[in-house]
Motif scaffolding. Sequence first.
Motif, PDB file in Angstrom:
ATOM      1  N   THR A 291       0.883  -0.962   0.103  1.00 26.12           N
ATOM      2  CA  THR A 291      -0.166  -0.156   0.053  1.00 26.12           C
ATOM      3  C   THR A 291       1.434   1.563   0.254  1.00 26.12           C
ATOM      4  O   THR A 291       0.286   2.226  -0.423  1.00 26.12           O
ATOM      5  N   VAL A 292       1.838   1.265   0.744  1.00 25.30           N
ATOM      6  CA  VAL A 292       2.949   2.066   0.739  1.00 25.30           C
ATOM      7  C   VAL A 292       3.531   3.071   0.011  1.00 25.30           C
ATOM      8  O   VAL A 292       3.365   3.764  -0.700  1.00 25.30           O
ATOM      9  N   LYS A 293       3.845   1.559  -0.926  1.00 20.66           N
ATOM     10  CA  LYS A 293       4.398   1.508  -2.469  1.00 20.66           C
ATOM     11  C   LYS A 293       3.737   2.135  -3.967  1.00 20.66           C
ATOM     12  O   LYS A 293       3.976   3.052  -4.582  1.00 20.66           O
ATOM     13  N   ARG A 294       2.031   1.853  -3.767  1.00 18.83           N
ATOM     14  CA  ARG A 294       1.239   2.234  -4.420  1.00 18.83           C
ATOM     15  C   ARG A 294       1.780   4.155  -3.994  1.00 18.83           C
ATOM     16  O   ARG A 294       0.773   4.733  -5.117  1.00 18.83           O
ATOM     17  N   GLN A 295       1.093   4.155  -2.726  1.00 23.73           N
ATOM     18  CA  GLN A 295       0.457   5.731  -2.638  1.00 23.73           C
ATOM     19  C   GLN A 295       1.851   6.574  -2.478  1.00 23.73           C
ATOM     20  O   GLN A 295       1.540   7.361  -3.289  1.00 23.73           O
ATOM     21  N   ALA A 296       3.272   6.259  -2.663  1.00 16.45           N
ATOM     22  CA  ALA A 296       4.358   7.013  -2.407  1.00 16.45           C
ATOM     23  C   ALA A 296       3.622   6.686  -4.337  1.00 16.45           C
ATOM     24  O   ALA A 296       4.727   8.628  -4.655  1.00 16.45           O
ATOM     25  N   ALA A 297       4.294   5.990  -5.381  1.00 20.30           N
ATOM     26  CA  ALA A 297       3.882   6.372  -6.322  1.00 20.30           C
ATOM     27  C   ALA A 297       2.602   6.948  -7.326  1.00 20.30           C
ATOM     28  O   ALA A 297       3.178   8.264  -8.229  1.00 20.30           O
ATOM     29  N   ALA A 298       1.357   7.948  -5.968  1.00 17.80           N
ATOM     30  CA  ALA A 298       0.508   8.373  -6.819  1.00 17.80           C
ATOM     31  C   ALA A 298       1.424   9.462  -6.419  1.00 17.80           C
ATOM     32  O   ALA A 298       0.694  10.635  -6.598  1.00 17.80           O
ATOM     33  N   ALA A 299       1.136   9.727  -4.862  1.00 18.77           N
ATOM     34  CA  ALA A 299       1.577  11.073  -4.387  1.00 18.77           C
ATOM     35  C   ALA A 299       2.893  11.500  -5.691  1.00 18.77           C
ATOM     36  O   ALA A 299       2.993  12.885  -6.051  1.00 18.77           O
ATOM     37  N   ALA A 300       4.131  11.015  -5.790  1.00 16.80           N
ATOM     38  CA  ALA A 300       5.288  11.317  -6.739  1.00 16.80           C
ATOM     39  C   ALA A 300       4.517  11.846  -7.858  1.00 16.80           C
ATOM     40  O   ALA A 300       5.170  12.578  -8.084  1.00 16.80           O
ATOM     41  N   LYS A 301       3.830  11.111  -8.197  1.00 16.00           N
ATOM     42  CA  LYS A 301       3.293  11.349  -9.557  1.00 16.00           C
ATOM     43  C   LYS A 301       2.869  12.449 -10.131  1.00 16.00           C
ATOM     44  O   LYS A 301       2.162  13.687 -10.641  1.00 16.00           O
ATOM     45  N   ALA A 302       2.446  13.271  -9.085  1.00 13.96           N
ATOM     46  CA  ALA A 302       1.302  14.099  -8.074  1.00 13.96           C
ATOM     47  C   ALA A 302       2.340  15.594  -7.265  1.00 13.96           C
ATOM     48  O   ALA A 302       1.969  16.354  -7.065  1.00 13.96           O
ATOM     49  N   GLY A 303       3.637  15.648  -8.034  1.00 14.16           N
ATOM     50  CA  GLY A 303       4.836  16.306  -7.310  1.00 14.16           C
ATOM     51  C   GLY A 303       4.672  16.618  -5.883  1.00 14.16           C
ATOM     52  O   GLY A 303       5.017  17.099  -5.356  1.00 14.16           O
ATOM     53  N   VAL A 304       3.965  15.222  -5.240  1.00 12.28           N
ATOM     54  CA  VAL A 304       4.171  15.300  -3.805  1.00 12.28           C
ATOM     55  C   VAL A 304       5.054  14.329  -3.632  1.00 12.28           C
ATOM     56  O   VAL A 304       5.180  13.012  -3.601  1.00 12.28           O
ATOM     57  N   GLU A 305       6.127  14.448  -2.588  1.00 14.81           N
ATOM     58  CA  GLU A 305       7.244  14.110  -2.126  1.00 14.81           C
ATOM     59  C   GLU A 305       5.985  12.609  -0.668  1.00 14.81           C
ATOM     60  O   GLU A 305       5.378  13.482  -0.378  1.00 14.81           O
ATOM     61  N   PHE A 306       6.577  11.367  -0.686  1.00 18.72           N
ATOM     62  CA  PHE A 306       6.046  11.064  -0.070  1.00 18.72           C
ATOM     63  C   PHE A 306       6.378  10.110   1.171  1.00 18.72           C
ATOM     64  O   PHE A 306       8.189   9.853   0.681  1.00 18.72           O
ATOM     65  N   VAL A 307       6.762  10.156   2.657  1.00 19.17           N
ATOM     66  CA  VAL A 307       7.314   9.861   4.007  1.00 19.17           C
ATOM     67  C   VAL A 307       6.413   8.744   4.408  1.00 19.17           C
ATOM     68  O   VAL A 307       5.609   9.439   4.906  1.00 19.17           O
ATOM     69  N   ASN A 308       7.120   7.649   4.274  1.00 21.27           N
ATOM     70  CA  ASN A 308       6.690   6.842   6.143  1.00 21.27           C
ATOM     71  C   ASN A 308       7.465   6.939   7.066  1.00 21.27           C
ATOM     72  O   ASN A 308       8.037   6.760   7.278  1.00 21.27           O
ATOM     73  N   MET A 309       6.757   7.189   7.731  1.00 20.58           N
ATOM     74  CA  MET A 309       6.951   7.517   8.485  1.00 20.58           C
ATOM     75  C   MET A 309       6.348   6.662  10.012  1.00 20.58           C
ATOM     76  O   MET A 309       5.079   7.039  10.600  1.00 20.58           O
ATOM     77  N   SER A 310       6.297   4.911  10.634  1.00 19.86           N
ATOM     78  CA  SER A 310       5.861   4.888  10.356  1.00 19.86           C
ATOM     79  C   SER A 310       6.234   4.864  12.803  1.00 19.86           C
ATOM     80  O   SER A 310       7.010   5.401  12.553  1.00 19.86           O
ATOM     81  N   VAL A 311       5.292   4.983  13.572  1.00 16.00           N
ATOM     82  CA  VAL A 311       5.483   5.244  14.530  1.00 16.00           C
ATOM     83  C   VAL A 311       5.185   3.922  15.687  1.00 16.00           C
ATOM     84  O   VAL A 311       4.177   3.148  16.084  1.00 16.00           O
ATOM     85  N   PHE A 312       6.039   3.998  16.337  1.00 16.51           N
ATOM     86  CA  PHE A 312       5.662   2.842  18.172  1.00 16.51           C
ATOM     87  C   PHE A 312       5.543   2.896  18.938  1.00 16.51           C
ATOM     88  O   PHE A 312       5.773   4.438  19.538  1.00 16.51           O
ATOM     89  N   GLY A 313       4.305   3.020  19.934  1.00 12.10           N
ATOM     90  CA  GLY A 313       4.248   3.968  21.019  1.00 12.10           C
ATOM     91  C   GLY A 313       2.154   3.435  21.188  1.00 12.10           C
ATOM     92  O   GLY A 313       1.527   3.079  20.279  1.00 12.10           O
ATOM     93  N   ARG A 314       2.182   3.746  22.352  1.00 11.81           N
ATOM     94  CA  ARG A 314       0.528   3.621  23.084  1.00 11.81           C
ATOM     95  C   ARG A 314       0.217   4.957  22.806  1.00 11.81           C
ATOM     96  O   ARG A 314       1.030   5.768  23.415  1.00 11.81           O
TER      97      ARG A 314
END
Lengths: 314, 314
Positions: free
Chosen positions: A114-137
């Motif tokens: 999903t992240v790969k697909r979203q990053a590609a869609a964002a890049a196509k629209a000139g938006v940089e995509f960062v995945n920033m998973s977070v750990f913690g409750r």
Amino acid sequence: MAPQVAFIGLGGMGKGVAAKLAEWLGSGKAPGYSGPLVVYNRTTATAQGFAHETPGVTAVATVAEVVPAKIVFSLLANDAAADAVLGDYLSARAADGASHPAIYVNAATLLPATVKRQAAAAAKAGVEFVNMSVFGRPDAAATGSLVAVPAGPAAARQALAPLLPAFAGRGVWDLGEDPATSASFKLIGNFWISSQIEVAAECLALGAKNGIEDSAVLTMLETFLPSPIPIGYARRMGAGGYSTETGFAIDLGSKDLGHIRARAADSACPLPWADVAYIHLLQTKARHGGSLDWGAMFLAVRDNCGLPSNSKQE
Amino acid sequence: MAPQVAFIGLGGMGKGVAAKLAEWLGSGKAPGYSGPLVVYNRTTATAQGFAHETPGVTAVATVAEVVPAKIVFSLLANDAAADAVLGDYLSARAADGASHPAIYVNAATLLPATVKRQAAAAAKAGVEFVNMSVFGRPDAAATGSLVAVPAGPAAARQALAPLLPAFAGRGVWDLGEDPATSASFKLIGNFWISSQIEVAAECLALGAKNGIEDSAVLTMLETFLPSPIPIGYARRMGAGGYSTETGFAIDLGSKDLGHIRARAADSACPLPWADVAYIHLLQTKARHGGSLDWGAMFLAVRDNCGLPSNSKQE
């Protein structure tokens, strides 16, 4: 000046992160950024209520209103919601004819695909995509003590960096260029956590079936967890070190795991993890002999997924 | 006066324990006991060599020569060797017509069924039997920093107590009357250790298949192991606490484990433990709903081995 940072998704985690971000922006501690924090939630009343009770927050009613921001955080419940909201955002940006640089930061736990697909869609629209998973409750989010694991284009990670201290008080583990690695990493972390639960559950159950109080099992865990055992084995496995000088030989380990399985059978206590570990020990013995340290069960795991042996002993 | 303490079995662990015991007896720190320590090993040269290089140790060539001792420790490689040596000891005692009180202490990792049989044979011959499993590697034995887990008749445990500080520097966990519980406990401990190895192996393998360096996985383990995660979940499972106020809901956990399994499939990385944890989550969801904390996978483990639900939430 248009607001610079937006936040989408005000669930339990999102509220905590957004509140700390708003405070951070208001404090002036993020060079180049200022408040207010613009928040959007699919249930508008949630965003309005949150803005009402949180200093430095402005609620908006449509995704289109976050388009002017330089950085948009998104923390949604699942892949479908995350896909839908990113789609709305990119459509709104196109409809606005917006072309300013923007960074879209996914903080939800999503499939790497999903992240790969979203990053590609964002890049196509000139938006940089960062995945920033977070750990913690949620309570760690509320106190700014999460771990953040960003991955994406270097410039985007650099632009994001001044904002992370707002909520990533326990650490920032930068994984580099590929956003999907961050998503995979989060899954490995949650796999590890769920494995700790399963291990403890099977140990407690075997105890309960054999006249051993939970408190004795808990004492064992409290003593051995901070000991060199788990990390020591993990480090040596990573380094391919299977010498029995500091470890326990496969032949002894498989004797013990055989005993554990016999006890499981005699006390009618299914222990699927004992079965798997035993099979991995036998597999390792069949291929590498019985005298390596039992950490060498990693060789069976590696072999089964097509990774080459990493043994320094052979 | 006849020697009071004997030690049988001079493997890597045995040598360390025996040396510390001899030192302890010589130091006068064990009220009521004095040296030398009498040692026996099936390969006589080993006992002789050990006695030669270790102060306070006397080697003997037959099991019969340990019969006069009040306390006999035995640390042998496996159940067959342990059975044979105990048989020799009891025969020699009968042949001598010895009737003085004696305590036989097994420190090897044996099947609980073996321990039960040995305890019965000893009792029949007027010998008290204590199972005293030990945790720690040979290097910990050599420095006296083992954990000892004794179980057996109260009077025998009391008589044994002054000797334990010699080698059990990391703790004595007394499990009560039944020697078999100590043997089961040792198996649970070794199951836990082997599980840590398997968990780390599967996490490292999933990382390696998804572009994540071992060092990142190790950083995660180093950060999360000393965190409240593993012990916190274990404690709450023991207490039947499955509230999501401090935990992560089954529905979210099973989404994540589903993602983990999808990633495992996509990267051709078999993760049998993810499969088991996932099935236990689904089983718990089917019977208890999806909103309890995912520590409730313990309910599936309990259910599968016939233990009643311990949930305080239902």
